[in-house]
Design a protein around this motif. Structure first.
Motif, PDB file in Angstrom:
ATOM      1  N   ASN A  33      -4.120   4.302 -11.366  1.00  0.00           N
ATOM      2  CA  ASN A  33      -5.436   3.531 -10.749  1.00  0.00           C
ATOM      3  C   ASN A  33      -6.624   4.669  -9.815  1.00  0.00           C
ATOM      4  N   ASN A  34      -5.620   5.559  -9.678  1.00  0.00           N
ATOM      5  CA  ASN A  34      -6.425   6.588  -8.673  1.00  0.00           C
ATOM      6  C   ASN A  34      -6.153   7.993  -9.237  1.00  0.00           C
ATOM      7  N   THR A  54       5.343   3.635   1.480  1.00  0.00           N
ATOM      8  CA  THR A  54       5.161   2.547   0.990  1.00  0.00           C
ATOM      9  C   THR A  54       5.123   1.533   2.203  1.00  0.00           C
ATOM     10  N   ILE A  85       0.289   5.364  -8.795  1.00  0.00           N
ATOM     11  CA  ILE A  85      -1.017   5.787  -8.099  1.00  0.00           C
ATOM     12  C   ILE A  85      -1.977   6.181  -9.038  1.00  0.00           C
ATOM     13  N   TYR A 130      -3.168   4.076  -2.604  1.00  0.00           N
ATOM     14  CA  TYR A 130      -2.858   2.892  -3.634  1.00  0.00           C
ATOM     15  C   TYR A 130      -2.680   1.643  -2.768  1.00  0.00           C
ATOM     16  N   TYR A 131      -3.313   0.581  -3.372  1.00  0.00           N
ATOM     17  CA  TYR A 131      -3.003  -0.758  -2.708  1.00  0.00           C
ATOM     18  C   TYR A 131      -2.991  -1.902  -3.602  1.00  0.00           C
ATOM     19  N   GLU A 132      -2.465  -3.068  -3.664  1.00  0.00           N
ATOM     20  CA  GLU A 132      -2.390  -4.236  -4.378  1.00  0.00           C
ATOM     21  C   GLU A 132      -2.489  -5.332  -3.350  1.00  0.00           C
ATOM     22  N   TYR A 162       0.849  -1.388   0.076  1.00  0.00           N
ATOM     23  CA  TYR A 162       0.059  -0.078  -0.092  1.00  0.00           C
ATOM     24  C   TYR A 162       0.730   1.267   0.133  1.00  0.00           C
TER      25      TYR A 162
END
Length: 102
Positions: A83-84, A19, A80, A51-53, A7
């Motif tokens: 995705n966002n 991170t 980031i 952000y996260y994966e 994240y």
């Protein structure tokens, strides 16, 4: 084996990036939001999840975290924003509407 998450958090002004890695994304982000994260996140008030994966296991998540931590800031921002784009706080997204409030 537990699922793992990488994240990225930022502060209110979006000037600092942090991170991290965890096996429990909701509770880890909650700790950051309460000011119980790392010394770095407390000092710079890094509380917004941008952000996260997810990864199948913690080994993969840790490998990915180490990779991202070596990146230049610009590369992290590109990841980031892909995705966002608005860099909004994803807290409500990960808590399904938010059973926690801040």
């Amino acid at each position: 084996m537990k699922e793992g998450y990488v994240y990225i958090l930022t502060n209110r002004k979006r000037t600092v990036l942090y991170t991290g890695v965890t096996s429990d994304l909701v509770n880890r982000v909650l700790k950051h939001k309460k000011g119980e994260g790392s010394e770095f996140t407390k000092k710079y008030e890094v509380k917004n999840l941008v952000y996260y994966e997810s990864h199948q296991n913690m080994y993969e998540a840790i490998r990915r975290e180490k990779q991202i931590k070596k990146w230049k800031r610009e590369w992290k921002l590109n990841l980031i924003r892909a995705n966002n784009p608005d860099m909004k706080d994803l807290w409500k997204e990960i808590t399904s509407g938010g059973r926690f409030h801040f």
